[in-house]
Motif scaffolding. Structure first.
Motif, PDB file in Angstrom:
ATOM      1  N   PRO A  17       0.639  -1.063  -0.513  1.00  8.36           N
ATOM      2  CA  PRO A  17      -0.418  -0.428  -0.240  1.00  8.36           C
ATOM      3  C   PRO A  17       0.379   1.145  -0.083  1.00  8.36           C
ATOM      4  CG  PRO A  17      -0.761  -1.668   1.816  1.00  8.36           C
ATOM      5  CD  PRO A  17       0.620  -2.348   1.098  1.00  8.36           C
ATOM      6  N   LEU A  18       2.256   1.413   0.751  1.00 13.17           N
ATOM      7  CA  LEU A  18       2.643   2.507   0.411  1.00 13.17           C
ATOM      8  C   LEU A  18       3.723   2.875  -0.578  1.00 13.17           C
ATOM      9  CD1 LEU A  18       4.780   2.797   4.597  1.00 13.17           C
ATOM     10  CD2 LEU A  18       2.904   3.511   3.406  1.00 13.17           C
ATOM     11  N   ALA A  56      -7.333  -4.857   0.208  1.00  7.97           N
ATOM     12  CA  ALA A  56      -7.318  -5.323  -0.428  1.00  7.97           C
ATOM     13  C   ALA A  56      -7.792  -4.927  -1.267  1.00  7.97           C
ATOM     14  CB  ALA A  56      -7.138  -6.885  -0.893  1.00  7.97           C
ATOM     15  N   ALA A  57      -9.190  -4.917  -1.836  1.00  4.14           N
ATOM     16  CA  ALA A  57     -10.145  -4.516  -3.191  1.00  4.14           C
ATOM     17  C   ALA A  57      -9.608  -2.649  -3.413  1.00  4.14           C
ATOM     18  CB  ALA A  57     -11.419  -4.298  -2.456  1.00  4.14           C
ATOM     19  N   LEU A  58      -9.580  -2.147  -2.591  1.00  2.00           N
ATOM     20  CA  LEU A  58      -8.626  -0.854  -3.133  1.00  2.00           C
ATOM     21  C   LEU A  58      -7.608  -0.776  -3.388  1.00  2.00           C
ATOM     22  CD1 LEU A  58     -10.499   0.923   0.225  1.00  2.00           C
ATOM     23  CD2 LEU A  58     -11.526   0.002  -2.109  1.00  2.00           C
ATOM     24  N   LEU A  59      -6.899  -1.786  -3.816  1.00  2.00           N
ATOM     25  CA  LEU A  59      -4.908  -1.112  -3.791  1.00  2.00           C
ATOM     26  C   LEU A  59      -5.127  -1.984  -5.660  1.00  2.00           C
ATOM     27  CD1 LEU A  59      -3.844  -2.502  -0.445  1.00  2.00           C
ATOM     28  CD2 LEU A  59      -3.670  -0.142  -2.353  1.00  2.00           C
ATOM     29  N   THR A  60      -6.322  -2.891  -6.209  1.00  2.00           N
ATOM     30  CA  THR A  60      -6.195  -3.687  -6.955  1.00  2.00           C
ATOM     31  C   THR A  60      -6.131  -2.243  -9.025  1.00  2.00           C
ATOM     32  OG1 THR A  60      -8.423  -3.535  -7.001  1.00  2.00           O
ATOM     33  CG2 THR A  60      -6.846  -5.459  -6.016  1.00  2.00           C
ATOM     34  N   PHE A  61      -4.626  -1.693  -8.872  1.00  2.00           N
ATOM     35  CA  PHE A  61      -4.961  -0.652  -9.473  1.00  2.00           C
ATOM     36  C   PHE A  61      -3.668  -1.393 -10.464  1.00  2.00           C
ATOM     37  CE2 PHE A  61      -5.446   2.455  -5.784  1.00  2.00           C
ATOM     38  CZ  PHE A  61      -5.985   3.310  -6.941  1.00  2.00           C
ATOM     39  N   VAL A  68      -2.445  -6.767  -7.213  1.00  2.00           N
ATOM     40  CA  VAL A  68      -2.789  -6.606  -5.589  1.00  2.00           C
ATOM     41  C   VAL A  68      -1.562  -8.262  -5.572  1.00  2.00           C
ATOM     42  CG1 VAL A  68      -4.874  -8.345  -5.914  1.00  2.00           C
ATOM     43  CG2 VAL A  68      -4.416  -6.052  -4.306  1.00  2.00           C
ATOM     44  N   LEU A  69      -1.894  -8.836  -5.657  1.00  2.00           N
ATOM     45  CA  LEU A  69      -1.252 -10.611  -5.540  1.00  2.00           C
ATOM     46  C   LEU A  69      -0.509  -9.965  -4.690  1.00  2.00           C
ATOM     47  CD1 LEU A  69      -1.131 -12.859  -8.535  1.00  2.00           C
ATOM     48  CD2 LEU A  69      -2.872 -13.163  -6.981  1.00  2.00           C
ATOM     49  N   PRO A  70       0.492  -9.808  -4.625  1.00  3.93           N
ATOM     50  CA  PRO A  70       1.808  -9.106  -3.737  1.00  3.93           C
ATOM     51  C   PRO A  70       1.703  -9.221  -2.380  1.00  3.93           C
ATOM     52  CG  PRO A  70       2.529  -8.168  -5.708  1.00  3.93           C
ATOM     53  CD  PRO A  70       1.127  -8.424  -5.790  1.00  3.93           C
ATOM     54  N   TYR A  71       0.722  -7.661  -2.630  1.00  2.00           N
ATOM     55  CA  TYR A  71      -0.214  -7.973  -0.923  1.00  2.00           C
ATOM     56  C   TYR A  71      -0.706  -8.543  -0.343  1.00  2.00           C
ATOM     57  CZ  TYR A  71      -3.647  -5.014   2.408  1.00  2.00           C
ATOM     58  OH  TYR A  71      -3.627  -4.236   3.946  1.00  2.00           O
ATOM     59  N   VAL A  72      -2.139  -9.252  -1.832  1.00  2.00           N
ATOM     60  CA  VAL A  72      -2.653 -10.373  -0.612  1.00  2.00           C
ATOM     61  C   VAL A  72      -1.627 -11.856   0.315  1.00  2.00           C
ATOM     62  CG1 VAL A  72      -3.889 -12.400  -1.469  1.00  2.00           C
ATOM     63  CG2 VAL A  72      -4.679 -10.491  -2.386  1.00  2.00           C
ATOM     64  N   PHE A  73      -0.949 -11.439  -1.436  1.00  2.00           N
ATOM     65  CA  PHE A  73       1.184 -12.764  -0.538  1.00  2.00           C
ATOM     66  C   PHE A  73       0.991 -12.497   1.329  1.00  2.00           C
ATOM     67  CE2 PHE A  73       3.820 -16.169  -0.729  1.00  2.00           C
ATOM     68  CZ  PHE A  73       3.874 -16.619  -2.454  1.00  2.00           C
ATOM     69  N   GLN A  74       1.700 -11.371   1.279  1.00  2.00           N
ATOM     70  CA  GLN A  74       2.194 -10.539   1.749  1.00  2.00           C
ATOM     71  C   GLN A  74       0.789 -10.764   3.312  1.00  2.00           C
ATOM     72  OE1 GLN A  74       3.259  -6.780   0.930  1.00  2.00           O
ATOM     73  NE2 GLN A  74       4.960  -6.782   1.152  1.00  2.00           N
ATOM     74  N   ALA A  92       1.934   6.259 -13.267  1.00  2.00           N
ATOM     75  CA  ALA A  92       3.184   6.484 -12.072  1.00  2.00           C
ATOM     76  C   ALA A  92       2.200   4.672 -10.998  1.00  2.00           C
ATOM     77  CB  ALA A  92       2.666   7.206 -11.164  1.00  2.00           C
ATOM     78  N   ILE A  93       1.376   4.480 -10.859  1.00  2.00           N
ATOM     79  CA  ILE A  93       0.952   3.021 -10.160  1.00  2.00           C
ATOM     80  C   ILE A  93       1.671   2.326 -11.572  1.00  2.00           C
ATOM     81  CG2 ILE A  93      -1.087   1.803  -9.330  1.00  2.00           C
ATOM     82  CD1 ILE A  93      -1.853   4.913  -8.351  1.00  2.00           C
ATOM     83  N   THR A  94       0.700   2.276 -12.445  1.00  2.00           N
ATOM     84  CA  THR A  94       1.293   1.155 -13.449  1.00  2.00           C
ATOM     85  C   THR A  94       2.498   0.410 -13.437  1.00  2.00           C
ATOM     86  OG1 THR A  94      -1.094   1.477 -14.179  1.00  2.00           O
ATOM     87  CG2 THR A  94       0.562   0.146 -15.372  1.00  2.00           C
ATOM     88  N   ALA A  95       3.186   1.543 -13.042  1.00  4.32           N
ATOM     89  CA  ALA A  95       4.650   1.485 -13.532  1.00  4.32           C
ATOM     90  C   ALA A  95       5.826   1.031 -11.868  1.00  4.32           C
ATOM     91  CB  ALA A  95       5.391   2.853 -14.030  1.00  4.32           C
TER      92      ALA A  95
END
Length: 449
Positions: free
Chosen positions: A171-172, A265-270, A276-282, A378-381
């Protein structure tokens, strides 16, 4: 002349139930990830059925890509809403997800209950190396589309180092990239424009039910009162289940924790599911330990082979977590897994419906705005760097399955290379690569046994 074949005459109006059966069919055949799903919708809705014009379709797609969440499912929701108001949007979005949810519950049960059998173990021995290649290929696809200049390359590299070396939470990284993109949109806009644009290849397929000149429908006009009602309804649909879970099970229960975690997680799926898989993994593997890293990789493989958005892998995470937790007792582990999968799916997709139903009228009255798209760029990069980190994480667990220092798995490395060759050079589909890798894994496992 029949309006269905005369391109100068719009098709006959489509009823809610005609659209309903189409959305159900789409939910059952929407393989191929977001690119394949969007292409399928374009072919069916724009070219064949002419329910919506190309310009209106791409205008909706541009804004669905700005939102967090699965863009193909949101696009279906958007077009369903345009055609048949709120219930049309709900039907289109829900039917895009429900077939995949039911299939994944069944496959997850087979995996966790019978995965120890030689047949299943052999299949997954071949699939896991393919997943490594698939994730690397996803990073390549997103990167080749996004990293158009040195600034975006720098963001991708910085995000990779942040998560790989410094272990910065995902998220950060998203927040930092969004700030960089917002500043870039203001002070260096040329560096943060989305390359190519969808509008460059506009074509006309004839008069459409919702065409370029179609007057804006009443339900598509912005109303502050309606906006507030939809927003409050969404908050209640989120808050009431969370409050009920807390009241019945408590804050620390697995269902409550899953509801809260997948709401974030739903708010981070840009940028799609891979983002978002890395966040779900973490969270699911490292923090909550709902399942193991190996099980997570196997779940990604299952998600790739089912229709619907890839982010539906979260339903698998929920099922495995609920099944292993057995919160309903040892005799009801399947039911526990199915309930957890449904809870996770609800909290993952609810925001997508609210974004479309509340924001759709705003989208219909606006045009492309760099101040909105620059943060997305930028987020996609940044997502490219994060996905590369995820691929390395998967590769480590596949090539050193018992951790260091045990021996390197050369057979698995060979399967990774074969899958990468099929994806990068031979341009084979993900489904073909997974099926071939699974059969090859089964053969190797049988010979080794």
């Amino acid at each position: 002349m029949n309006p269905e074949i005369n391109p100068d005459i719009p098709p006959t109006p489509v009823s809610f139930w005609q659209a309903f059966w189409f959305w159900l069919k789409l939910g059952l055949i929407s393989f191929g990830g977001p690119a394949g799903q969007i292409s399928l919708m374009h072919q069916e809705l724009v070219e064949n059925r002419r329910w919506i014009s190309e310009r209106r379709f791409l205008h909706a797609l541009n804004y669905c890509m700005v939102l967090p969440g699965p863009e193909a499912q949101q696009l279906a929701t958007y077009i369903g809403w345009l055609m048949h108001k709120t219930w049309g949007g709900i039907a289109a979005g829900a039917l895009f997800v429900l077939p995949s949810l039911l299939i994944l519950i069944g496959l997850s049960w087979v995996y966790i209950a019978y995965g120890h059998l030689p047949l299943i173990a052999g299949l997954f021995y071949g699939i896991k190396p393919a997943v490594v290649a698939i994730v690397l290929h996803a990073a390549f696809r997103i990167g080749s589309r996004t990293l158009k200049n040195k600034a975006l390359w720098a963001i991708a590299a910085a995000s990779f180092l942040a998560i790989f070396v410094l272990k910065v939470p995902f998220p950060l990284i998203v927040i930092f990239a969004a700030i960089v993109g917002w500043l870039g949109g203001r002070f260096a806009p040329n560096w943060f424009q989305i390359g190519g644009g969808h509008a460059a290849s506009l074509q006309s397929y004839g008069a459409a039910l919702i065409g370029d000149e179609t007057p804006q429908q009443a339900h598509a006009q912005f109303s502050l009162r309606r906006f507030v009602i939809v927003l409050l309804s969404g908050v209640l649909l989120w808050a009431l289940p969370i409050i009920m879970l807390m009241a019945i099970y408590g804050v620390k229960h697995i269902l409550t924790q899953m509801g809260l975690f997948f709401s974030k997680a739903a708010l981070l799926t840009f940028g799609g599911a891979y983002a978002v898989l890395p966040y779900v993994f973490q969270g699911a593997v490292e923090h909550y330990a709902w399942l193991s890293a190996t099980q997570m990789m196997d779940g990604l493989a299952l998600g790739e082979t089912t229709p619907g958005p890839l982010i539906m892998v979260v339903a698998y995470v929920g099922f495995i977590g609920g099944y292993l937790n057995a919160f309903l007792g040892p005799e009801q582990v399947f039911l526990a897994g199915a309930i957890a999968a449904c809870v996770v799916t609800w909290f993952t997709f609810l925001p997508s419906f609210i974004f479309i139903l509340a924001g759709g009228p705003l989208v219909e009255s606006t045009h492309n705005n760099l101040q909105l798209t620059a943060p997305l760029t930028a987020i996609t990069a940044a997502v490219v760097g994060v996905i590369v980190n995820l691929a390395l994480f998967f590769a480590f667990h596949v090539l050193w399955p018992q951790g260091l220092p045990p021996k390197f798995d050369f057979t698995a490395a060979g399967l990774v290379l074969l899958a990468a060759l099929a994806l990068f050079k031979l341009k084979r589909s993900v489904i073909e690569v997974i099926a071939s890798s699974a059969l090859l894994g089964l053969l190797l496992n049988t010979l080794a046994g």
